[in-house]
Scaffold this motif. Sequence first.
Motif, PDB file in Angstrom:
ATOM      1  N   ASP A 184     -16.063  62.029 -16.394  1.00 25.03           N
ATOM      2  CA  ASP A 184     -16.722  60.748 -16.135  1.00 25.03           C
ATOM      3  C   ASP A 184     -17.938  60.995 -15.253  1.00 25.03           C
ATOM      4  OD1 ASP A 184     -14.695  59.577 -17.535  1.00 25.03           O
ATOM      5  OD2 ASP A 184     -13.540  58.988 -15.774  1.00 25.03           O
ATOM      6  N   ILE A 185     -19.057  60.402 -15.631  1.00 27.03           N
ATOM      7  CA  ILE A 185     -20.304  60.604 -14.889  1.00 27.03           C
ATOM      8  C   ILE A 185     -20.666  59.307 -14.177  1.00 27.03           C
ATOM      9  CG2 ILE A 185     -22.726  61.286 -15.043  1.00 27.03           C
ATOM     10  CD1 ILE A 185     -22.037  62.636 -17.734  1.00 27.03           C
ATOM     11  N   ASP A 186     -20.655  59.349 -12.840  1.00 28.11           N
ATOM     12  CA  ASP A 186     -21.071  58.188 -12.051  1.00 28.11           C
ATOM     13  C   ASP A 186     -22.595  58.180 -11.967  1.00 28.11           C
ATOM     14  OD1 ASP A 186     -18.584  57.127 -11.524  1.00 28.11           O
ATOM     15  OD2 ASP A 186     -18.285  58.328  -9.725  1.00 28.11           O
ATOM     16  N   ILE A 187     -23.173  57.041 -12.337  1.00 27.48           N
ATOM     17  CA  ILE A 187     -24.624  56.880 -12.373  1.00 27.48           C
ATOM     18  C   ILE A 187     -24.980  55.616 -11.600  1.00 27.48           C
ATOM     19  CG2 ILE A 187     -26.629  56.551 -13.906  1.00 27.48           C
ATOM     20  CD1 ILE A 187     -24.931  57.778 -16.159  1.00 27.48           C
ATOM     21  N   PRO A 188     -26.074  55.600 -10.846  1.00 27.03           N
ATOM     22  CA  PRO A 188     -26.502  54.341 -10.244  1.00 27.03           C
ATOM     23  C   PRO A 188     -26.599  53.260 -11.322  1.00 27.03           C
ATOM     24  CG  PRO A 188     -27.843  56.145  -9.426  1.00 27.03           C
ATOM     25  CD  PRO A 188     -26.993  56.712 -10.519  1.00 27.03           C
ATOM     26  N   ASP A 189     -26.018  52.095 -11.072  1.00 24.55           N
ATOM     27  CA  ASP A 189     -25.966  51.086 -12.134  1.00 24.55           C
ATOM     28  C   ASP A 189     -27.344  50.710 -12.655  1.00 24.55           C
ATOM     29  OD1 ASP A 189     -26.682  49.799  -9.812  1.00 24.55           O
ATOM     30  OD2 ASP A 189     -25.174  48.205  -9.950  1.00 24.55           O
ATOM     31  N   ALA A 190     -28.365  50.818 -11.795  1.00 25.73           N
ATOM     32  CA  ALA A 190     -29.722  50.480 -12.221  1.00 25.73           C
ATOM     33  C   ALA A 190     -30.318  51.527 -13.152  1.00 25.73           C
ATOM     34  CB  ALA A 190     -30.625  50.306 -10.999  1.00 25.73           C
ATOM     35  N   SER A 191     -29.704  52.719 -13.237  1.00 25.05           N
ATOM     36  CA  SER A 191     -30.280  53.822 -14.025  1.00 25.05           C
ATOM     37  C   SER A 191     -29.461  54.172 -15.258  1.00 25.05           C
ATOM     38  CB  SER A 191     -30.422  55.075 -13.148  1.00 25.05           C
ATOM     39  OG  SER A 191     -31.230  54.824 -12.026  1.00 25.05           O
ATOM     40  N   ARG A 192     -28.365  53.465 -15.495  1.00 27.90           N
ATOM     41  CA  ARG A 192     -27.475  53.839 -16.591  1.00 27.90           C
ATOM     42  C   ARG A 192     -28.204  53.810 -17.941  1.00 27.90           C
ATOM     43  NH1 ARG A 192     -23.791  51.236 -20.096  1.00 27.90           N
ATOM     44  NH2 ARG A 192     -22.082  52.636 -20.683  1.00 27.90           N
ATOM     45  N   GLN A 193     -28.997  52.770 -18.158  1.00 30.06           N
ATOM     46  CA  GLN A 193     -29.711  52.660 -19.433  1.00 30.06           C
ATOM     47  C   GLN A 193     -30.716  53.791 -19.623  1.00 30.06           C
ATOM     48  OE1 GLN A 193     -27.449  50.410 -21.147  1.00 30.06           O
ATOM     49  NE2 GLN A 193     -29.372  50.576 -22.272  1.00 30.06           N
ATOM     50  N   ASP A 194     -31.275  54.291 -18.525  1.00 33.07           N
ATOM     51  CA  ASP A 194     -32.220  55.419 -18.620  1.00 33.07           C
ATOM     52  C   ASP A 194     -31.521  56.656 -19.172  1.00 33.07           C
ATOM     53  OD1 ASP A 194     -34.204  53.837 -17.501  1.00 33.07           O
ATOM     54  OD2 ASP A 194     -33.756  54.485 -15.460  1.00 33.07           O
ATOM     55  N   ILE A 195     -30.275  56.875 -18.744  1.00 30.88           N
ATOM     56  CA  ILE A 195     -29.514  58.034 -19.220  1.00 30.88           C
ATOM     57  C   ILE A 195     -29.173  57.876 -20.697  1.00 30.88           C
ATOM     58  CG2 ILE A 195     -27.350  59.306 -18.960  1.00 30.88           C
ATOM     59  CD1 ILE A 195     -29.360  59.771 -16.714  1.00 30.88           C
ATOM     60  N   ILE A 196     -28.775  56.680 -21.096  1.00 33.37           N
ATOM     61  CA  ILE A 196     -28.449  56.446 -22.510  1.00 33.37           C
ATOM     62  C   ILE A 196     -29.702  56.607 -23.368  1.00 33.37           C
ATOM     63  CG2 ILE A 196     -27.648  54.703 -24.161  1.00 33.37           C
ATOM     64  CD1 ILE A 196     -25.824  53.629 -21.940  1.00 33.37           C
ATOM     65  N   TYR A 197     -30.827  56.135 -22.871  1.00 30.67           N
ATOM     66  CA  TYR A 197     -32.090  56.283 -23.609  1.00 30.67           C
ATOM     67  C   TYR A 197     -32.405  57.767 -23.804  1.00 30.67           C
ATOM     68  CZ  TYR A 197     -37.086  56.136 -24.657  1.00 30.67           C
ATOM     69  OH  TYR A 197     -38.322  56.317 -25.248  1.00 30.67           O
ATOM     70  N   TYR A 198     -32.192  58.578 -22.750  1.00 35.96           N
ATOM     71  CA  TYR A 198     -32.437  60.014 -22.877  1.00 35.96           C
ATOM     72  C   TYR A 198     -31.555  60.616 -23.960  1.00 35.96           C
ATOM     73  CZ  TYR A 198     -32.076  64.996 -22.103  1.00 35.96           C
ATOM     74  OH  TYR A 198     -32.038  66.357 -22.316  1.00 35.96           O
ATOM     75  N   CYS A 199     -30.287  60.246 -23.981  1.00 33.89           N
ATOM     76  CA  CYS A 199     -29.356  60.788 -24.981  1.00 33.89           C
ATOM     77  C   CYS A 199     -29.832  60.468 -26.393  1.00 33.89           C
ATOM     78  CB  CYS A 199     -27.952  60.225 -24.758  1.00 33.89           C
ATOM     79  SG  CYS A 199     -27.146  60.847 -23.271  1.00 33.89           S
ATOM     80  N   ARG A 200     -30.338  59.260 -26.593  1.00 31.61           N
ATOM     81  CA  ARG A 200     -30.841  58.880 -27.919  1.00 31.61           C
ATOM     82  C   ARG A 200     -32.048  59.728 -28.289  1.00 31.61           C
ATOM     83  NH1 ARG A 200     -30.479  52.590 -26.403  1.00 31.61           N
ATOM     84  NH2 ARG A 200     -28.348  52.159 -27.063  1.00 31.61           N
ATOM     85  N   GLN A 201     -32.923  59.940 -27.321  1.00 31.78           N
ATOM     86  CA  GLN A 201     -34.111  60.756 -27.577  1.00 31.78           C
ATOM     87  C   GLN A 201     -33.741  62.209 -27.836  1.00 31.78           C
ATOM     88  OE1 GLN A 201     -36.237  57.950 -27.966  1.00 31.78           O
ATOM     89  NE2 GLN A 201     -37.736  59.466 -27.316  1.00 31.78           N
TER      90      GLN A 201
END
Length: 1017
Positions: A376-393
């Motif tokens: 499980d990866i804890d991410i600042p809630d404000a940055s979670r979408q940034d990580i998902i966007y990176y995965c898509r890219q």
Amino acid sequence: MTVLLHNRSCYSILGSTITVEKLVSFARESGYQAIGLADAGNLFAGCQFIRRCAAEGIKPVLGMEVSVLIEERRYPFIIYPRNSEGYLELLHLTSQMKSEDGCITSEQLKSLSSDCLIVIGYLNGWLTHLIITGQKERLEKTVCALPENYYLALPPRNNNMEFLSYRETIIPLSGKHNVRLLPMKLALYADAKEYEGYQAMQAIKYQTTISDDQLVFNADAALLSPKKAEEQYSADELRETDRFASLIDLKIDSIHSGLPVISGENNTDSKIYLRQLCIAGLQKRLNGKDDPVYRRRLDYELQIITSMNFENYFLIVYDIILQARKQDINIGPGRGSAVGSLVAWCLGITHIDPIRYGLYFERFLNPERAKMPDIDIDIPDASRQDIIYYCRQRYGADRVAHIITFSSLAARAVLRDVSAALGMQEGNVEMIMRSLGNSTGRSLMENYRSNASFSRLIKSSDENIRLFRIALMLEGLPRNISTHASGIVISDRAIADTVPVISVSDNLTTQYAMEYLESFGLIKFDFLGLRNLSTITEISKSIDPGRRNLDILKIPLNDKATYDLLCRVDTNGIFQLEAEAMKNVTAKLQPRSLEELAIVMALGRPGSSAYIDQYVINRDNPSSITYLHEDFREILSSTCGIVIYQEQVMQIAQKIGGFSLGKANLLREAISKKKAENIEALKNDFYSGALSRGYSSKVVDESYQLILKFAGYGFNKSHAMAYALIAYQLAYFKANHPLHFYCAILNSVLGNNEKTNVYIRECRGRNIEIRVPDVNFSSTSFIIKDDAIIFPLNAIKGISSSLAEKIIAEREQKGAYADFMDFYQRFCALEKDSKYLESLIRGCALDGFNESHTTMLNGITSLQKYVQAATSAASGQISLDFDLIDDKPELDRYADNRDQLLNDQFSFLGVYLDTLPTEDFRKNYPHSLLANDIAGFRGDLEAVVIVNSVKQHRTRTGEQMAFVSCMDESGYVDLAVMPREYQRYSPMLKKGIIIYVRGRKDERNSVRVNELKLIRG
């Protein structure tokens, strides 16, 4: 034999009451050898249906009903894949659907091969339309041109005139053109008893009542028994369903994907690349030193990981976290059992040294049972979408998907929904809801059996009995679709090549729920948005905007000021330590190291909390510690003779029973999950192993009983250590950088007045100045200026973030507002409604202009006339030109009333910033205690407090009482107003009033009220 083909399940959301379990059980009990499922526009239940049928020995006939767009109208078709090739075509079709209702084009339908069997529906169907509109020639031409894999749905022979007309036309036409007919009676509920539930469900779906004449109900849509089927279709017609089912041989187990393959430089093999990264990471962690203990552990873990072919999983997690750090995203130090992995530590996935803190890899990945790792990866809630966007890219937008979840009609929700569908009186419904009290998690029937007030109300009228009966039918059925809060899947191919997909909130989402994905090779990655990490990030950047000097992972872990803060339980705003129960544990344990803080995390959990006092006794008096056997000393000395962690349970099984750590974890897991068969087999192994190692029967018995006792609720030490580190980081900031800590923590609770008040009171105690909002300085979040914290504009009641942003943009573009007149003129160009100006005045945002609130409020009328005179219309455009007006209005000056200012501050900001009126009123009650003193007080007391909130509650006997949250100038206190007192005082209890309280405080946290007196309403 007969096969019922056209059955919808409850996953045709709010369209059927039939669960998958009920459908398959009905088939088995009715003697059907096969059963069909065709939900409307989705395959949500597909895998569950196939698995359930296999378990019951029933052949699954899976299809999907779609709406096909023909000449701008939608008509029903049902697609049944014959085999895995047809199933893949259906999966691809789901990925092309543009809406959740399953609509496709006629071209998409035609593109399907003969691996799909296609049935043309008759209810509002395409051919039905041609018959009704008299297009006989076109009808015959259409039927004649149908390919061999097309079938015509055949309605039952009953008194429905539309069905009779359809049968009379279609039967001879199909015979003439050799097109097969297929009995397809739609089922939407299991039997006639569920018809009411189906009606209510339709009303819920369309947000109306069942008496709405716009609703159309299918009164003949129960599952058909064999006898009923024979009454509605001929034997020849029914044999066609069996022949149809025999054409289908759908096996989905062979459909499988995998993880993307991650290679190193020069296309280095993944296994080699992982080892290279780990060796480099270990050298960095150990500052270039070579430690054989670490080296052996690393070799051991890598051997297990690569033998299980999990290397790419670790490399993907490493890649994601590396990218996060490049983007300056503060990933958490780890969570859960993954913290026990040295590989994860070497890769920078976790930041707790597992060898130093005695953490076990086997608790994370067991070499004795093949199971996917779960990091499980804890991410600042404000940055979670940034990580998902990176995965898509990085991996491809079609290869990364969210996981579907279904919100269900739970006990409370289903009562409200059904009562609305029945058109019941709101007062009656509220009475029933209040009688449930705080019974979250309990089913309706559990409430009925255990809650006398609730059951009495249900039995009190036929209307309530009907409500309860229907609610029971619908309880637990899916109501809405959403996405898993943290999980996404990443694949080496398009997700739609493996499972059906759907778009939810514009996110590619699997149609199968989480529990079915791993069997298809789709591995879940958990990205958990953690608010506290956002707070840590904000504090770090606030202290050092360039992030040059402050590295949160390099702060000292032995900071005295931090542990002093923890030991005096100054833990508001500290991760995991804010709750009263955790404060009590912290106060008793007085942690002075990270290990001791981890023990606080563990002993604060249910079950373990029973050992807090014994732990303290043992710690303070080591001579009081006793061990079952001297071999326990090494295992339990670090926790003062108490079993606290799951890892210690594993150590006992290893040391006494001779288990490997992997086998020890299997025993721990079997006990915690109550797997009786596994427990018995492992128990025998433990006894035989321990006896053969020379331990006495008494020691073996007592050791095993100890394992049984603690395996059920012992805490995961890896998890405790990781969460202790996050708590420590926040406590470090609070102790060493309080100004920055409070600014960030206030932003994290923006909109929560009660929490905001707590932190503002603490700021006052630390002489940190909190300033009211100011149109010339405020932002849309709390900010620091001149060593003070300034309220945001959007914290003012009635001021939205968008309006606040307009005011700020105007200031940034054209300069500061000079005075009230200047602000008014410029504000009028942004917003015409004077109510927003009044909110800004009462919310103190214009105090910087040195005009009283009364002066500004009274001046609004004259200023409105001034604006009207300056307003001109040209070319249809409204504009303001104040140069047209010679004389600017003069404001009449008035003084403010102090009480009114305080009231405005509380009403519009939700807090008292300067002082609290309780301070003035307390002078008249010399024996009253402050809230801070009440916290540790026992006995009769008096207090003067402000009411923050009133929460009504029903006792077990159904009587009304209330819990009242209050505050004074020192802090917060809760009142319990019991039924007799509530009956007397309920009319006065409202938010914002000031009251005198006389009551009693015992070991509970709240004060039991004996008397209340209104001081100010």
